[in-house]
Enzyme design. Structure first.
Site, mmCIF file in Angstrom:
data_model
loop_
_atom_site.group_PDB
_atom_site.id
_atom_site.type_symbol
_atom_site.label_atom_id
_atom_site.label_comp_id
_atom_site.label_asym_id
_atom_site.label_seq_id
_atom_site.Cartn_x
_atom_site.Cartn_y
_atom_site.Cartn_z
ATOM 1 N N HIS A 53 -13.284 -24.583 2.090
ATOM 2 C CA HIS A 53 -12.532 -23.393 1.695
ATOM 3 C C HIS A 53 -12.316 -23.377 0.185
ATOM 4 O O HIS A 53 -12.582 -24.364 -0.494
ATOM 5 C CB HIS A 53 -11.184 -23.342 2.412
ATOM 6 C CG HIS A 53 -10.358 -24.591 2.244
ATOM 7 N ND1 HIS A 53 -10.631 -25.757 2.906
ATOM 8 C CD2 HIS A 53 -9.269 -24.846 1.481
ATOM 9 C CE1 HIS A 53 -9.754 -26.685 2.573
ATOM 10 N NE2 HIS A 53 -8.917 -26.154 1.700
ATOM 11 N N ASP A 66 -10.670 -30.181 3.435
ATOM 12 C CA ASP A 66 -9.519 -30.975 3.862
ATOM 13 C C ASP A 66 -9.973 -32.111 4.782
ATOM 14 O O ASP A 66 -10.801 -31.890 5.673
ATOM 15 C CB ASP A 66 -8.511 -30.104 4.612
ATOM 16 C CG ASP A 66 -7.839 -29.086 3.718
ATOM 17 O OD1 ASP A 66 -7.893 -29.246 2.499
ATOM 18 O OD2 ASP A 66 -7.257 -28.127 4.263
ATOM 19 N N HIS A 107 -1.689 -32.965 -1.954
ATOM 20 C CA HIS A 107 -0.875 -33.225 -0.761
ATOM 21 C C HIS A 107 -0.625 -34.709 -0.508
ATOM 22 O O HIS A 107 0.082 -35.052 0.436
ATOM 23 C CB HIS A 107 -1.475 -32.614 0.519
ATOM 24 C CG HIS A 107 -1.656 -31.134 0.480
ATOM 25 N ND1 HIS A 107 -0.674 -30.281 0.035
ATOM 26 C CD2 HIS A 107 -2.714 -30.361 0.835
ATOM 27 C CE1 HIS A 107 -1.120 -29.038 0.123
ATOM 28 N NE2 HIS A 107 -2.355 -29.057 0.593
ATOM 29 N N HIS A 142 -2.785 -34.343 5.383
ATOM 30 C CA HIS A 142 -4.199 -34.414 5.023
ATOM 31 C C HIS A 142 -4.313 -34.561 3.505
ATOM 32 O O HIS A 142 -3.305 -34.555 2.797
ATOM 33 C CB HIS A 142 -4.943 -33.156 5.492
ATOM 34 C CG HIS A 142 -4.514 -31.887 4.800
ATOM 35 N ND1 HIS A 142 -3.352 -31.215 5.117
ATOM 36 C CD2 HIS A 142 -5.098 -31.165 3.802
ATOM 37 C CE1 HIS A 142 -3.246 -30.130 4.365
ATOM 38 N NE2 HIS A 142 -4.289 -30.094 3.546
ATOM 39 N N HIS A 144 -6.261 -32.622 0.384
ATOM 40 C CA HIS A 144 -7.019 -31.447 -0.061
ATOM 41 C C HIS A 144 -7.946 -31.959 -1.164
ATOM 42 O O HIS A 144 -7.529 -32.178 -2.303
ATOM 43 C CB HIS A 144 -6.029 -30.396 -0.579
ATOM 44 C CG HIS A 144 -6.641 -29.169 -1.164
ATOM 45 N ND1 HIS A 144 -6.976 -28.072 -0.411
ATOM 46 C CD2 HIS A 144 -6.951 -28.860 -2.453
ATOM 47 C CE1 HIS A 144 -7.461 -27.120 -1.210
ATOM 48 N NE2 HIS A 144 -7.452 -27.585 -2.457
#
Length: 219
Positions: A53, A66, A107, A142, A144
């Site tokens: 993405h 991810d 993250h 997760h 990123h």
């Protein structure tokens, strides 16, 4: 296909204006071909990927994917120099690699590296998480993982204090590198038509995992 950046002083000036880069050089060097990155976690374990993405998950270059490895541990995929990008809510990690490439890790929680530290491939960076030091959103722990090129050089790309919204739009538009077609740790990642889709193909046996989905990160 990997893009090579051979750009002039006009682009350097534009990048300085858009990204707030300090002292961008007058001439821009050619970025090396895509490096031999490992996956950003230990191989051999089960991994969930939410798919390929854009940085903001809605528009722009699809430079992110991810990962949620079973051991919750994020590792450097290649040797490089760590830069902690600071925000009011804490820090996030980028690594500058040889040849003008930068990888990013958003993250993460429990960051174990320091600003300016040299790390080797496989070095532990921190744990998967839901940290939002510069904003954004997260569902489920997760990392990123993002790809960028730095045609103006790493010294000109200090993103301290930049919101995630700015990094995922202006920065991504200027220096984001598509994940599509890249081979990482023996897996070729192919973006789908929609956000958070795609495939991961294990090149050794042509096994294909549809993303989002689970796969065992074989070497």
């Amino acid at each position: 296909m990997t893009k090579l950046h051979v750009r002039g002083a006009v682009l350097a000036a534009a990048m300085t204006a858009v990204l707030g880069l300090a002292a961008a050089p007058a001439a821009i060097a050619e970025v090396a071909p895509f490096p031999a990155l490992a996956l950003p976690f230990k191989a051999g374990q089960q991994v969930y990927s939410a798919g390929i993405h854009s940085d903001d998950g809605s528009t722009g270059v699809k430079n992110a994917v991810d990962f949620s490895p079973a051991d919750h541990t994020v590792r450097a995929p290649l040797a490089g120099t760590v830069h902690l990008q600071h925000c009011a809510g804490g820090d996030w990690v980028t690594i500058d690699h040889a040849g003008g490439w930068r990888t990013g890790y958003y993250h993460m929680e429990g960051i174990k590296v320091t600003d300016g530290e040299h790390v080797e491939a496989g070095a532990e960076l921190g744990s998967t998480g839901n940290a939002l030091p510069c904003g954004g959103s997260s569902t489920g722990a997760h990392v990123h993982f993002t790809l960028w090129t730095l045609p103006a050089g790493p010294a000109a790309a200090n993103w301290d204090g930049k919101s995630f919204a700015e990094v995922s739009t202006a920065v991504a538009a200027a220096v984001g590198e598509p994940v599509d077609g890249k081979t990482i740790g023996g897996w070729r990642f192919t973006a789908g038509a929609e956000q958070y889709t795609g495939t991961a193909t294990h090149l050794a046996d042509d096994a294909v995992t549809q993303l989002p989905g689970h796969f065992r990160a074989k070497l």
